[in-house]
Design an enzyme around this catalytic site. Structure first.
Site, mmCIF file in Angstrom:
data_model
loop_
_atom_site.group_PDB
_atom_site.id
_atom_site.type_symbol
_atom_site.label_atom_id
_atom_site.label_comp_id
_atom_site.label_asym_id
_atom_site.label_seq_id
_atom_site.Cartn_x
_atom_site.Cartn_y
_atom_site.Cartn_z
ATOM 1 N N GLU A 72 -9.837 0.867 -3.254
ATOM 2 C CA GLU A 72 -9.701 0.983 -4.722
ATOM 3 C C GLU A 72 -10.885 0.334 -5.441
ATOM 4 O O GLU A 72 -10.746 -0.247 -6.513
ATOM 5 C CB GLU A 72 -8.383 0.367 -5.233
ATOM 6 C CG GLU A 72 -7.168 0.614 -4.390
ATOM 7 C CD GLU A 72 -6.788 2.077 -4.280
ATOM 8 O OE1 GLU A 72 -7.441 2.903 -4.919
ATOM 9 O OE2 GLU A 72 -5.847 2.381 -3.547
ATOM 10 N N THR A 103 -11.118 9.819 -1.033
ATOM 11 C CA THR A 103 -12.199 9.278 -0.218
ATOM 12 C C THR A 103 -12.577 10.230 0.911
ATOM 13 O O THR A 103 -11.716 10.830 1.549
ATOM 14 C CB THR A 103 -11.778 7.923 0.379
ATOM 15 O OG1 THR A 103 -11.470 7.022 -0.684
ATOM 16 C CG2 THR A 103 -12.884 7.335 1.231
ATOM 17 N N SER A 151 0.829 -1.210 0.000
ATOM 18 C CA SER A 151 0.000 0.000 0.000
ATOM 19 C C SER A 151 0.864 1.261 0.000
ATOM 20 O O SER A 151 0.553 2.235 -0.689
ATOM 21 C CB SER A 151 -0.930 0.008 1.217
ATOM 22 O OG SER A 151 -1.911 -0.992 1.108
ATOM 23 N N PHE A 199 -2.872 10.656 -1.175
ATOM 24 C CA PHE A 199 -3.877 10.865 -2.216
ATOM 25 C C PHE A 199 -5.229 11.037 -1.540
ATOM 26 O O PHE A 199 -5.783 10.081 -0.990
ATOM 27 C CB PHE A 199 -3.885 9.649 -3.150
ATOM 28 C CG PHE A 199 -4.702 9.780 -4.398
ATOM 29 C CD1 PHE A 199 -4.160 10.386 -5.527
ATOM 30 C CD2 PHE A 199 -5.981 9.255 -4.471
ATOM 31 C CE1 PHE A 199 -4.901 10.476 -6.706
ATOM 32 C CE2 PHE A 199 -6.733 9.339 -5.635
ATOM 33 C CZ PHE A 199 -6.185 9.951 -6.759
ATOM 34 N N CYS A 252 -6.012 7.397 -11.878
ATOM 35 C CA CYS A 252 -4.975 7.059 -10.901
ATOM 36 C C CYS A 252 -5.366 5.806 -10.127
ATOM 37 O O CYS A 252 -4.525 4.940 -9.854
ATOM 38 C CB CYS A 252 -4.748 8.218 -9.941
ATOM 39 S SG CYS A 252 -4.186 9.747 -10.733
ATOM 40 N N ARG A 261 -5.127 -0.120 -8.750
ATOM 41 C CA ARG A 261 -5.809 -1.418 -8.829
ATOM 42 C C ARG A 261 -4.959 -2.448 -9.554
ATOM 43 O O ARG A 261 -4.989 -3.628 -9.217
ATOM 44 C CB ARG A 261 -7.151 -1.252 -9.537
ATOM 45 C CG ARG A 261 -8.193 -0.508 -8.728
ATOM 46 C CD ARG A 261 -9.357 -0.079 -9.592
ATOM 47 N NE ARG A 261 -10.323 0.692 -8.820
ATOM 48 C CZ ARG A 261 -11.195 1.528 -9.342
ATOM 49 N NH1 ARG A 261 -11.229 1.727 -10.662
ATOM 50 N NH2 ARG A 261 -12.045 2.181 -8.576
ATOM 51 N N THR A 289 -14.764 -1.521 -4.065
ATOM 52 C CA THR A 289 -15.177 -2.745 -3.384
ATOM 53 C C THR A 289 -15.437 -3.858 -4.403
ATOM 54 O O THR A 289 -15.593 -3.605 -5.599
ATOM 55 C CB THR A 289 -16.456 -2.508 -2.575
ATOM 56 O OG1 THR A 289 -17.529 -2.207 -3.491
ATOM 57 C CG2 THR A 289 -16.288 -1.349 -1.598
#
Length: 391
Positions: free
Chosen positions: A370, A135, A94, A132, A245, A250, A372
């Protein structure tokens, strides 16, 4: 005994250079991550500032990008690196994904030359950390509903809003923040570069996590944050900017999640060969072998799909729908493998003496972020039927 790689002969599908990159990253994780990861997971910590420059020295930060100190390596090499990183821990992968596939990719793809030259070389070296901010507390799967806004005030921009679940948010030097702006009465999403320490920009580290514990997660708050016009990413207009992005991130997960699954299966096979139950090794029981065979089959199929998708990406032919298919398959099968491995380890499987439940807990997050599993199912459903179920 065969490994899954030998069973499916996957090494015959990659080049000598790709194998060398994979093996270099694997050796790094053996030396710098595996001896300490259980402790970091237990304490909910990770020495990002110490590890990031070492990752930069290996060339894995933004390794798929060209120029500005980035390695410019093929997608397959990046994917194999992600597989080895996540075989150690999802938090490590991550860190690399957020730095390279999200923050650096946003600047590389949509930034000005001045922004690229200022930020990317130090980010590639791991001296500067990025995050980033997309969310929000109420908007995860629906980023278009974001409430963070930016308004013009003379030549400046003023940002207000909040972001949630931001990897490295509390320690990042630069945050890529996405906000809505009013353009002729209509909302348009734009990207902004927000340096740490900017007045009104605060962060709060999120604790009490049961997943991705060896990873820094934060909430970002923007209260009348004033930025110059030069803070805007000039090439990003609309939600397609941040979504592109996310597609890069992903792709890394397609390989990464399988690395976690592979590590679970490796540890479980080793355990089953030495653990005796009713006077014979656990590995000698038909039920155990059936479980191991089924897991190896799904892992091998997932790796073949990942390699196929990476070759498409290297040729510039990979579509977002194909990325969704890969992310959905890898994360879904990886978490199923981790859970099944835990059943073979029995009570030992719930301890940090083995990596299995740590990986399973981490994969709960990887299954969700990224996009669900359900979102990717709907992406594929729309591609197959032509009908959108999102609205």
């Amino acid at each position: 005994m065969l490994t899954v790689a030998e069973l499916f002969a996957t090494d015959t599908l990659i080049t000598a250079e790709e194998r060398e990159i994979r093996d270099t990253v694997a050796a790094f994780t053996d030396r710098r991550i595996r001896p300490y990861i259980a402790e970091w997971f237990e304490t909910g910590s990770f020495p990002v500032r110490e590890i990031a420059p070492e990752l930069g020295k290996m060339g894995v930060l933004g390794m798929h990008l060209e120029g500005y100190g980035c390695a410019g390596l093929p997608a397959t090499a990046y994917g194999l690196a992600c597989q080895e990183l996540e075989a150690a821990d999802s938090g490590l992968r991550s860190l690399v994904s957020v730095q390279g596939s999200l923050a650096m990719t946003a600047i590389h793809k949509y930034g000005s030359e001045e922004q690229k030259n200022h930020w990317l070389p130090d980010m590639a070296a791991g001296r500067t950390l990025g995050c980033f901010g997309l969310t929000e507390p109420d908007f995860g799967s629906d980023p278009g509903g974001m409430r963070t806004r930016a308004r013009r005030d003379g030549d400046d921009w003023v940002l207000n809003g909040s972001k949630m679940w931001i990897t490295n948010g509390s320690i990042a030097d630069i945050a890529v923040v996405w906000a809505k702006v009013d353009v002729n009465g209509k909302d348009l999403v734009r990207g902004f570069l927000v340096p740490a320490g900017t007045p009104g920009f605060t962060t709060r580290e999120m604790t009490r996590k049961l997943s991705l514990r060896a990873s820094i997660t934060a909430e970002l708050t923007l209260a009348d944050v004033r930025l110059p016009a030069s803070a805007v990413l000039p090439g990003a207009e609309g939600l397609s900017g941040p979504l592109s992005c996310l597609s890069e991130a992903r792709f890394g997960i397609i390989f990464g999640a399988l690395g976690a699954a592979r590590d679970c299966l490796r540890a479980t096979i080793e355990y089953s060969r030495t653990r005796e139950v009713f006077d014979k090794p656990l590995a000698a029981y038909q039920l155990t072998q059936a479980k191991l065979a089924d897991m190896a089959l799904e892992l091998g199929k997932g790796q073949l799909l990942a390699l196929h998708l990476s070759r498409l990406k290297d040729r510039g032919e990979l579509t977002p729908e194909q990325v969704s298919a890969g992310k959905l398959n890898s994360t879904r099968e990886a978490i199923a493998i981790a859970r099944e491995c835990r059943t073979i380890l029995g009570a030992n499987g719930i301890t940090l003496d083995y990596p299995v439940l740590r990986h399973a807990n981490n994969l709960e997050s990887v299954l969700t972020y990224e996009g669900t599993a359900e979102v990717h199912q709907l992406v594929l459903g729309k591609a197959l039927t032509g009908a959108s179920a999102f609205r």
